[in-house]
Design a protein around this motif. Structure first.
Motif, mmCIF file in Angstrom:
data_model
loop_
_atom_site.group_PDB
_atom_site.id
_atom_site.type_symbol
_atom_site.label_atom_id
_atom_site.label_comp_id
_atom_site.label_asym_id
_atom_site.label_seq_id
_atom_site.Cartn_x
_atom_site.Cartn_y
_atom_site.Cartn_z
ATOM 1 N N TYR A 122 30.716 10.127 -78.012
ATOM 2 C CA TYR A 122 29.048 9.829 -79.047
ATOM 3 C C TYR A 122 29.018 10.481 -79.873
ATOM 4 O O TYR A 122 29.123 11.390 -80.396
ATOM 5 C CB TYR A 122 28.510 10.412 -77.345
ATOM 6 N N LEU A 123 28.539 9.155 -81.113
ATOM 7 C CA LEU A 123 27.705 9.799 -82.627
ATOM 8 C C LEU A 123 26.157 9.493 -82.255
ATOM 9 O O LEU A 123 25.274 8.912 -81.927
ATOM 10 C CB LEU A 123 28.331 8.650 -82.624
ATOM 11 N N LEU A 124 25.820 10.931 -81.590
ATOM 12 C CA LEU A 124 24.438 10.943 -82.581
ATOM 13 C C LEU A 124 24.071 11.268 -84.287
ATOM 14 O O LEU A 124 24.393 12.349 -84.618
ATOM 15 C CB LEU A 124 23.808 12.258 -82.039
ATOM 16 N N MET B 34 15.767 13.595 -77.227
ATOM 17 C CA MET B 34 17.177 14.307 -77.650
ATOM 18 C C MET B 34 17.336 15.026 -76.893
ATOM 19 O O MET B 34 18.582 15.293 -76.270
ATOM 20 C CB MET B 34 16.888 15.350 -78.941
ATOM 21 N N ALA B 35 16.281 15.226 -76.076
ATOM 22 C CA ALA B 35 16.973 15.874 -74.729
ATOM 23 C C ALA B 35 16.904 15.180 -73.067
ATOM 24 O O ALA B 35 18.743 15.552 -72.631
ATOM 25 C CB ALA B 35 15.913 16.773 -73.633
ATOM 26 N N VAL C 140 17.468 22.385 -84.019
ATOM 27 C CA VAL C 140 16.958 22.758 -82.960
ATOM 28 C C VAL C 140 16.837 21.691 -82.183
ATOM 29 O O VAL C 140 16.878 21.869 -80.645
ATOM 30 C CB VAL C 140 15.228 22.980 -83.322
ATOM 31 N N ASN C 141 16.390 20.510 -82.436
ATOM 32 C CA ASN C 141 16.342 19.213 -81.797
ATOM 33 C C ASN C 141 17.145 19.618 -80.588
ATOM 34 O O ASN C 141 17.620 19.064 -79.130
ATOM 35 C CB ASN C 141 16.160 17.704 -82.105
ATOM 36 N N ALA D 20 20.830 20.498 -75.757
ATOM 37 C CA ALA D 20 22.197 20.720 -75.224
ATOM 38 C C ALA D 20 21.822 22.160 -73.793
ATOM 39 O O ALA D 20 22.534 21.773 -73.518
ATOM 40 C CB ALA D 20 23.025 22.195 -76.386
ATOM 41 N N VAL D 21 20.780 22.591 -74.127
ATOM 42 C CA VAL D 21 20.311 23.853 -73.423
ATOM 43 C C VAL D 21 19.567 22.913 -71.609
ATOM 44 O O VAL D 21 20.092 23.527 -71.183
ATOM 45 C CB VAL D 21 19.289 24.942 -73.529
#
Length: 179
Positions: A22-24, A50-51, A86-87, A92-93
């Motif tokens: 996947y390319l973001l 993003m989350a 940060v986003n 990721a978290v």
């Protein structure tokens, strides 16, 4: 990050190993049909968007490169790299990714008098080195505060078979001089 020679090389290698890729990126509209047809591409957004992308994909590993990672010289134009990082860390978290790999630069070492390794103190002298050093600290903080498994990879200038004039790297400057 951007779809550049580094992204193309890494993604092609991972595809050959039969990984889902996947390319973001913030330049989906500039990607060619071949890239869009071969990989799943998402536009980078801000905040909760993003989350949501991370939760939808549920990646095992995130390989993160700042949007202008390949650019040889950084200026204030790259200041958005912190918000973007940060986003992605927040995403990721939220998605509980298995590992977040951050591509940094050897410029965080400055001009060491000997060969640098992981134990060498950071003493950045360039804008790119200074900002990447700060970004590394952010990645470390997320690792400690949220239990996010991370790795920081400090790369030198990466070259491929394709010369990117946008990067302003050594090969791009040589090509420009030759032309």
């Amino acid at each position: 990050g951007n779809y550049d020679s580094l992204a193309a090389t890494v993604m092609e290698r991972l595809r050959k190993e039969e990984n889902d890729i996947y390319l973001l990126t913030n330049n989906v509209d500039k990607l060619g049909r071949k890239v869009k047809g071969t990989y799943r591409c998402y536009e980078i957004g801000n905040g909760e968007g993003m989350a949501d992308v991370y939760r939808t994909i549920g990646p095992d590993v995130v390989l993160y490169a700042c949007a202008d990672h390949q650019r040889a010289q950084w200026s204030k134009d790259q200041s958005g790299c912190f918000a973007l990082l940060v986003n992605n860390l927040e995403g990721a978290v939220c998605a509980k990714v298995g590992s977040f790999m951050f591509l940094s630069t050897i410029e965080v070492y400055g001009n060491p008098k000997q060969t640098a390794d992981e134990s060498t103190a950071t003493r950045p002298v360039t804008t790119k080195g200074l900002w990447m050093c700060q970004a590394e600290a952010m990645v470390d903080t997320y690792s400690k505060n949220h239990g996010l498994p991370t790795a920081i990879l400090r790369l030198g200038q990466v070259f491929s078979g394709e010369v990117s004039m946008e990067s302003q790297d050594f090969l791009a400057r040589m090509k420009e001089m030759i032309e």
